[in-house]
Design a protein around this motif. Structure first.
Motif, PDB file in Angstrom:
ATOM      1  N   ALA A  12     -18.208 -42.400  13.453  1.00 42.87           N
ATOM      2  CA  ALA A  12     -18.154 -42.949  14.807  1.00 42.87           C
ATOM      3  C   ALA A  12     -16.755 -43.427  15.180  1.00 42.87           C
ATOM      4  N   CYS A  13     -15.917 -43.707  14.178  1.00 40.08           N
ATOM      5  CA  CYS A  13     -14.604 -44.305  14.454  1.00 40.08           C
ATOM      6  C   CYS A  13     -13.433 -43.370  14.208  1.00 40.08           C
ATOM      7  N   GLN A  14     -13.640 -42.214  13.599  1.00 41.18           N
ATOM      8  CA  GLN A  14     -12.520 -41.402  13.133  1.00 41.18           C
ATOM      9  C   GLN A  14     -11.674 -40.829  14.266  1.00 41.18           C
ATOM     10  N   GLY A  70      -4.479 -48.435   6.171  1.00 36.41           N
ATOM     11  CA  GLY A  70      -3.414 -48.558   5.190  1.00 36.41           C
ATOM     12  C   GLY A  70      -2.726 -47.257   4.871  1.00 36.41           C
ATOM     13  N   LYS A  71      -3.086 -46.187   5.545  1.00 34.77           N
ATOM     14  CA  LYS A  71      -2.476 -44.872   5.348  1.00 34.77           C
ATOM     15  C   LYS A  71      -2.725 -44.039   6.601  1.00 34.77           C
ATOM     16  N   ASP A  72      -2.167 -42.841   6.634  1.00 34.31           N
ATOM     17  CA  ASP A  72      -2.335 -41.993   7.800  1.00 34.31           C
ATOM     18  C   ASP A  72      -3.805 -41.618   7.981  1.00 34.31           C
ATOM     19  N   ALA A  73      -4.195 -41.413   9.250  1.00 28.88           N
ATOM     20  CA  ALA A  73      -5.609 -41.142   9.549  1.00 28.88           C
ATOM     21  C   ALA A  73      -6.118 -39.893   8.849  1.00 28.88           C
ATOM     22  N   GLN A  74      -5.262 -38.892   8.652  1.00 25.79           N
ATOM     23  CA  GLN A  74      -5.730 -37.664   8.005  1.00 25.79           C
ATOM     24  C   GLN A  74      -6.028 -37.871   6.518  1.00 25.79           C
TER      25      GLN A  74
END
Length: 466
Positions: A105-107, A124-128
């Motif tokens: 739901a949040c990605q 704490g890191k890139d979304a991918q």
């Protein structure tokens, strides 16, 4: 300490504000008002980004509300470390289904201020590189600077060590909430965008005998032109070979009618074109011979006349006007664009013009800053060194204090800059990194620390602002 919602209506509303999915009624909760305040303060950053998508934020609040206030904590929480009467570490059993649903739901939720996904700022890191489990692990880790003590998440959909994982109901980003909140927007939820439009099928290729039709037509046209051109050359050569026996005939026989050396005037007349060509040639020879003789005999008259002609032709230069205004160069005064611009300027004032100053440095060093509030080290390039920022601030303040004289009056930047809040606030609109420090050398140098190390300075201030 238990919190009873029926004791105080304001407290009940406070619980419903933070945990809207809970309908405890008269049941007691395992939290007090101070814990609720701490929860609210700790979730300000996620609230800023994830509240754009109601179902995403609902699932996130469900995770923390169960952790903080659920009367069934004994079913999915295990305190593993203590310090006196205080708990210093807990295990939180979370259903894998709930975890995946909250992440899904949040990605896709965006953070418009930074043009990246919100999880890039909260994981704490890139979304991918973020997934359902390491996102929760980062939120529960003390490295993020917000968690007061370690919370160890254990993900499972089946019971572990006698504990039943928390697997509450979740909402997909395409679903609305029971309080009337609608589904997430297409920008924050890819599934809400619907199917992509299918492009129309490509037309079948146009072929002739299995080959591209345009190529066939071009080759046929070229071959037809080649045949006509070669045929015309062959016909012309055949006709010429019948009428002229030798190209050197006119030279060998000067009495030939086609000879240019024939001086006998009583010979047979040539064609009409030859007669006109001869007369035109004689006319040119006579005119230029006379003009040359006149120039030689009267040089002063020729030079003076040429000078007068040049001056007369150049007289129109006194009416020349050089246009440097780009508006006049690229639009006619009667054009629709110019009329609309004049209409806008008359009613709203002329539109402002942005001036940019791009500053670089030849220094290629990088300093590493370790945030005192926790988290990974942050590299600061040379352009963000404090001494360079001081120099940039000096330049900015000098520009703001420039004074120019125009029509006997002193003009400053405030007289010509964009001040959207005038007349109540006449400050110019200046977009600069030094705005984070109130454009002040003192604020830029401000730091907090003790005798051993500095734990808060312009680095931490900058990271907090951005």
């Amino acid at each position: 300490m238990a919190l009873h919602c029926s004791v105080s209506k304001p407290v009940c509303l406070y619980v419903q504000e933070l945990c809207p999915g809970y309908n405890y009624g008269d049941r007691s909760l395992c939290c007090d008002v101070d814990q609720l305040n701490t929860l609210k303060e700790s979730l300000q950053l996620p609230l800023q980004f994830l509240s754009r998508c109601p179902s995403c934020f609902y699932n996130l609040m469900n995770l923390f509300c169960e952790l903080t206030c659920s009367p069934h904590q004994s079913q999915f929480m295990n305190a593993t470390k203590f310090k006196g009467e205080n708990v210093t570490e807990v295990e939180y059993y979370i259903g894998q289904t709930f975890t995946n649903a909250m992440y899904n739901a949040c990605q896709d939720v965006q953070a418009p201020s930074t043009n990246v996904k919100a999880l890039s700022l909260l994981c704490g890191k890139d979304a991918q590189d973020c997934n359902a489990t390491n996102w929760i692990q980062y939120m529960f880790s003390t490295d993020n600077g917000q968690t007061p003590f370690p919370i160890i998440p254990i993900f499972s959909d089946v019971g572990v060590h006698g504990y039943t994982p928390m697997n509450n109901k979740t909402y997909a980003c395409t679903e609305g909430l029971e309080d009337g909140s609608g589904p997430c927007s297409c920008q924050d939820c890819t599934a809400a965008c619907g199917p992509k439009p299918v492009p129309p099928p490509l037309p079948p290729p146009w072929t002739i005998l299995g080959m591209d039709a345009m190529s066939v037509i071009m080759w046929l046209s070229y071959m037809a032109f080649l045949l006509i051109f070669v045929g015309a050359l062959v016909v012309a050569w055949c006709c010429r070979s019948r009428t002229i026996t030798s190209e050197y005939g006119p030279i060998l026989d000067s009495n030939n009618l086609l000879s240019l050396n024939s001086d006998i005037p009583n010979q047979e007349n040539g064609s009409c074109c030859e007669t006109l060509g001869e007369r035109f040639e004689n006319l040119l020879r006579t005119f230029f011979s006379s003009w040359g003789s006149f120039c030689v005999r009267h040089p002063s008259v020729v030079l003076l006349g040429s000078l007068i002609l040049v001056i007369a032709c150049s007289g129109g230069l006194i009416y020349m006007r050089i246009t440097t205004d780009p508006v006049e160069l690229w639009s006619s005064p009667e054009s629709q664009a110019r009329q609309e611009k004049n209409y806008f300027d008359e009613r709203f004032g002329p539109f402002f013009r942005t001036t940019q100053l791009i500053i670089t440095t030849p220094i290629n060093d990088t300093s590493i800053y370790s945030p005192y509030f926790g988290g990974s080290d942050v590299p600061f390039k040379a352009i963000l060194f404090k001494d360079i920022l001081h120099q940039v601030l000096d330049l900015q303040l000098e520009i703001e204090n420039l004074v120019a004289e125009y029509d006997g009056q002193n003009i400053t930047l405030q007289d010509i800059c964009l001040a959207p809040l005038a007349p109540y606030n006449n400050n110019c609109t200046i977009l600069s990194i030094l705005n984070y420090f109130q454009n002040s050398h003192a604020v830029l140098d401000h730091s907090k620390g003790d005798d051993f190390f500095v734990y808060a300075d312009y680095h931490s201030h900058f990271l907090y602002c951005v």
